[in-house]
Scaffold this motif. Structure first.
Motif, mmCIF file in Angstrom:
data_model
loop_
_atom_site.group_PDB
_atom_site.id
_atom_site.type_symbol
_atom_site.label_atom_id
_atom_site.label_comp_id
_atom_site.label_asym_id
_atom_site.label_seq_id
_atom_site.Cartn_x
_atom_site.Cartn_y
_atom_site.Cartn_z
ATOM 1 N N ALA A 144 0.746 8.523 3.706
ATOM 2 C CA ALA A 144 -0.093 9.748 3.560
ATOM 3 C C ALA A 144 -1.631 9.239 4.405
ATOM 4 O O ALA A 144 -2.084 9.842 5.001
ATOM 5 C CB ALA A 144 -0.627 9.657 2.117
ATOM 6 N N LEU A 145 -1.766 7.834 4.348
ATOM 7 C CA LEU A 145 -2.922 7.571 5.239
ATOM 8 C C LEU A 145 -2.893 7.846 6.658
ATOM 9 O O LEU A 145 -3.805 8.180 7.384
ATOM 10 C CB LEU A 145 -3.382 6.170 4.890
ATOM 11 C CG LEU A 145 -4.014 6.035 3.454
ATOM 12 C CD1 LEU A 145 -4.458 4.517 3.233
ATOM 13 C CD2 LEU A 145 -5.373 6.711 3.252
ATOM 14 N N THR A 160 -10.967 4.879 6.572
ATOM 15 C CA THR A 160 -9.408 5.266 6.457
ATOM 16 C C THR A 160 -8.899 4.846 7.545
ATOM 17 O O THR A 160 -7.755 4.286 7.271
ATOM 18 C CB THR A 160 -9.458 7.067 6.469
ATOM 19 O OG1 THR A 160 -10.014 7.385 5.043
ATOM 20 C CG2 THR A 160 -8.009 7.441 6.416
ATOM 21 N N ARG A 195 -7.928 1.330 7.023
ATOM 22 C CA ARG A 195 -6.941 0.776 6.133
ATOM 23 C C ARG A 195 -5.477 0.863 6.874
ATOM 24 O O ARG A 195 -4.693 0.226 6.510
ATOM 25 C CB ARG A 195 -6.718 1.772 5.024
ATOM 26 C CG ARG A 195 -8.126 1.773 4.203
ATOM 27 C CD ARG A 195 -7.858 2.513 2.775
ATOM 28 N NE ARG A 195 -8.849 2.271 1.828
ATOM 29 C CZ ARG A 195 -9.852 3.316 1.681
ATOM 30 N NH1 ARG A 195 -9.901 4.178 2.428
ATOM 31 N NH2 ARG A 195 -10.918 2.789 1.002
ATOM 32 N N GLU A 216 0.286 4.205 -0.443
ATOM 33 C CA GLU A 216 -0.286 5.488 0.130
ATOM 34 C C GLU A 216 -0.224 5.455 1.724
ATOM 35 O O GLU A 216 -0.719 6.183 2.519
ATOM 36 C CB GLU A 216 -1.805 5.528 -0.159
ATOM 37 C CG GLU A 216 -1.965 5.959 -1.854
ATOM 38 C CD GLU A 216 -2.163 4.638 -2.446
ATOM 39 O OE1 GLU A 216 -1.799 3.464 -1.913
ATOM 40 O OE2 GLU A 216 -2.246 4.978 -3.811
ATOM 41 N N LEU A 272 0.923 -1.068 0.219
ATOM 42 C CA LEU A 272 -0.037 -0.217 -0.076
ATOM 43 C C LEU A 272 0.736 1.354 0.046
ATOM 44 O O LEU A 272 1.295 1.848 1.040
ATOM 45 C CB LEU A 272 -0.893 0.013 1.350
ATOM 46 C CG LEU A 272 -1.822 1.098 1.334
ATOM 47 C CD1 LEU A 272 -3.084 0.992 0.235
ATOM 48 C CD2 LEU A 272 -2.519 1.326 2.699
ATOM 49 N N ILE A 282 -3.504 11.167 7.369
ATOM 50 C CA ILE A 282 -4.877 11.413 7.454
ATOM 51 C C ILE A 282 -5.688 10.991 8.814
ATOM 52 O O ILE A 282 -6.639 11.615 9.393
ATOM 53 C CB ILE A 282 -5.592 11.108 6.176
ATOM 54 C CG1 ILE A 282 -5.020 11.747 5.037
ATOM 55 C CG2 ILE A 282 -7.201 11.280 6.147
ATOM 56 C CD1 ILE A 282 -5.263 10.950 3.625
#
Ligand code: SF4
Lengths: 238, 474
Positions: free
Chosen positions: B48-49, B254, B257, B45, B43, B52
């Motif tokens: 970045a996750l 989110t 994840r 991202e 993954l 967030i």
């Protein structure tokens, strides 16, 4: 506890050095809830079309579910009978009292014995639909209701979920979006009593961190993926 | 459970010299680290996750009172009940009153650290109600009468021979069955616990999240035990602490994840279940009652202070799995429900620093806990806060006060600090020579005795911080 509620809320507000939110900030929070903004969607959650279905199948299989792809609703009974026969599983199953499933030509497989309703302790096989398949992680989304008892997802050793390809979505967010659109409900009214995301069969790594399948929930999850929507369109199958 | 965190040093020493524990720890931790690394590699991202996810929780905590009120109102709209409880005693009393009203004799339980925190099992048993743990890890430690040693793998410290021994003792009449293979042990547990699921009067679960928007509780499991626990009995009782709330379904999506990937290294756990109120008209199954216990137990006092960041914790255990101190001494040494770096910060906050004063010292300053934490919780910094507080309280014994002084000296001289600890991290990485493991750690023989220490991934927190500041992001 009556006093505890105020004490906890006041302690939080003391920590935040303010009183209850003023009307403006409260309205901003309510707005955020109504708009429920999505955040970054990773690439694995953005597949489209055939690629999306391919990803769903690949992830579901990677998580130890099995998938049978069939051309249309008429092939459902045959696919289920074949799956059960191949694995020497009983041909008696409990089925969700679901309109879409009821229209399938079960009479084509007279050896399949189906009872409709919730699952009981000695049911070995269940047949359900699914609200959605989520391609990102190969996850089934099952939403409870009169036509989809939760016990069907849990008690039998073998869970067979019939999923139409038109219900495969890319991401968790898209699954929620579908639920929001199809029900037209919001806030407290949005979710049915139980929504389960199921990714493969039950498992545990509690003994020496080694994964073994089939602990409390189903030992086998089989997905019958139906290529065409069939009559009744997209609305059913929940 | 009664905390024994004051005895950390003695317990830690015992862990270090327990050969069986060392074997179990070594094997299990390697598995966790590898799986997590692979999941994150899949993954791109992920970083970045994380950012967030941290933002979502910070926003929630800044409005925690309002989101709790909204959550409460939405649970009520759906016919559920919310019980606010200031402390463990109040929470236990609520559970007991629900059980008594329903005439409950048998209670099944999903894994809940809150239940451990409030000592629920002993309390129920003392009131003639039988609690049965259904998560396999919790079940075996309940049979053995010991506390969990890890927040997501409670039986982390046991090998399969110990499982077999406990089953042979507690499952009478099954002696003819072989109990040597994991599969056989699991099948036996499935049979025994299935009867309990079907017979239980009340099901108690924890909550990984509460969702304000919909008034739902969320549990994440692999076994399906939590689902059977909450679906079959007449009442579902959710034990949740106040910081579990998040605003919306999109927000929780989110955070999910990053949760399973950080915890077990799965892309997602097998079951993620959203429960909203009791059985609806026309529903063929599900509990008739739905209760949420909102427990404070010291958390509201952390809001707005130097420990607020800890309330972002989603209990993934990545910090525990990567902690060289935990890896050396095991979970029981920490003396309470929470172990590793998150325990070293949270336990003093919840039971008082005077009863857990050694925990914040259980740090090697390698910074890995913060580097892997999906919620970017500055664990080393908060351990330092506790040490400073402890220093001020003058509870510190002379020897460690001396050590601490030395440390404060370094900490007040950032350049020197960076040199010492930044150099140390790079040195360790070099010693491991890319194997990701260290056989022995210079000057810290005890910690690496009998086991490998994971080498620091990249640079220390201080290095990264400085780099970020230079880049203008500080
Ligand atoms: S502190 Fe961070 S890494 Fe540790 S359990 Fe909590 S969320 Fe996970």
């Amino acid at each position: 506890m009556a006093g505890a509620r105020e004490a906890i809320l006041n302690a939080i507000r003391r920590g935040l050095r303010r009183g209850p939110l003023d009307a403006e900030r409260r309205a901003a929070l309510e707005r955020r809830l109504v708009e429920h903004p999505s955040h970054l969607l990773p690439a694995i959650a953005r597949h489209d079309g055939a690629e999306r279905v391919r990803r769903f199948v690949e992830r579901a299989e990677a998580e130890f579910a099995t998938v049978a792809r069939i051309a249309g609703p008429a092939a459902v009974p045959g696919a289920i009978a074949a799956y059960l026969a191949q694995r020497n599983l009983p041909s008696t199953a409990v089925m969700a009292p679901d309109q879409w499933l009821e229209r399938v030509p079960w009479e084509d497989e007279p050896l399949l014995r189906l009872r409709k309703g919730r699952a009981e302790a000695d049911d070995a096989v269940s047949v359900t639909t699914a609200f959605a398949g989520i391609a990102e992680t190969g996850t089934l989304m099952l939403a409870s209701g009169p036509a989809s008892p939760t016990t069907l997802n849990l008690l039998p050793e073998t869970h067979i979920a019939v999923l139409r390809e038109s219900r495969v979505v890319a991401s968790y967010e898209e699954a929620w979006q579908r639920l929001r659109e199809e029900t037209g409900r919001v806030g407290a009214g949005l979710l049915p009593r139980n929504v389960m995301w199921v990714t493969g069969p039950s498992r545990s790594a509690d003994i020496e961190q080694t994964i073994e399948l089939g602990v409390h929930g189903p030992r086998r999850v089989h997905i019958v993926l139906v290529a065409e929507a069939g009559e009744g369109g997209d609305g059913g199958g929940r | 459970m009664q905390p024994t965190s004051h005895a950390f040093k003695a317990e830690a020493e015992r862990g270090l010299f327990d050969a069986a524990l060392q074997r179990a720890l070594g094997k299990a931790r390697g598995t966790f680290l590898d799986r997590r690394r692979q999941a994150i590699a899949r993954l791109p991202e992920f970083e970045a996750l994380r950012e967030i996810a941290r933002g979502i929780k910070d926003h929630t905590l800044a409005n925690l009172d309002a989101y709790l009120e909204i959550f409460e109102a939405n649970v009520r709209t759906n016919g559920g009940e919310v019980h606010w409880c200031a402390n463990a005693e109040e929470a236990r009393a609520v559970v007991l009153s629900i059980c008594r009203r329903l005439g409950a004799r048998l209670v099944t339980k999903g894994k809940s650290m809150i239940a451990e925190e409030i000592g629920l099992n002993d309390f129920l048993a003392a009131h003639a109600i039988t609690p049965v743990e259904t998560d396999l890890g919790e079940y075996i430690i309940q049979l053995r009468g010991e506390p969990p040693s890890h927040i997501i793998a409670p039986a982390f410290h046991l090998n399969k021979e110990e499982w077999a021994e406990a089953f042979a003792k507690h499952h009478p009449g099954r002696g003819a069955r072989p109990r040597t293979e994991r599969k056989e042990l699991l099948d036996e547990a499935r049979e025994v616990l299935r009867e309990r699921f079907l017979a239980a009067d009340v099901g108690i679960t924890g909550a990984n999240f509460l969702i304000a928007e919909t008034g739902s509780s969320v549990i994440v499991t692999n076994e399906g035990n939590g689902d059977l626990t909450q679906t079959l009995p007449r009442a579902h009782v959710v034990l949740a602490s106040i910081e579990k709330v998040v605003p919306t379904l999109e927000d929780v999506s989110t955070i999910l994840r990053v949760l399973a990937r950080s915890a077990t290294g799965q892309d997602i756990s097998t079951y993620t279940t959203f429960s909203t109120g009791p059985r609806r008209p026309g529903d063929p199954d599900g509990p008739e009652e739905y209760h949420v216990i909102l427990l404070d137990n010291g958390r509201s006092a952390l809001v707005g202070g130097e420990f607020q960041d800890m309330l972002r914790c989603i209990r993934c255990a990545a910090c525990i799995n990567h902690c060289p101190v935990y890896g050396a001494v095991g979970g029981h040494a920490y003396g309470w429900v929470y172990s590793g770096p998150m325990g070293a910060v949270l336990t003093p906050a919840l039971i008082g620093i005077e009863r857990a004063r050694d925990l914040p010292n259980a740090s090697s300053f390698c910074g890995r806990c913060e580097a892997v934490c999906p919620m970017k919780i500055p664990l080393p910094r908060m351990m330092r806060h506790w040490r400073e507080r402890e220093f001020e309280r003058r509870l510190t014994p002379a020897a460690s006060r001396y050590g601490l002084r030395a440390w404060v000296f370094l900490a007040k001289r950032p350049a020197l600090y960076r040199l010492v600890f930044g150099l140390a991290a790079r040195l360790l990485a070099r010693l491991a020579r890319g194997r990701g493991r260290l056989r022995s750690l210079p000057l810290a023989g005890g910690w690496t005795l009998g086991r490998d220490l994971p080498a620091p991934e990249g640079r220390s927190f201080q290095d990264l911080w400085a780099a970020r500041r230079r880049a203008g992001g500080g």
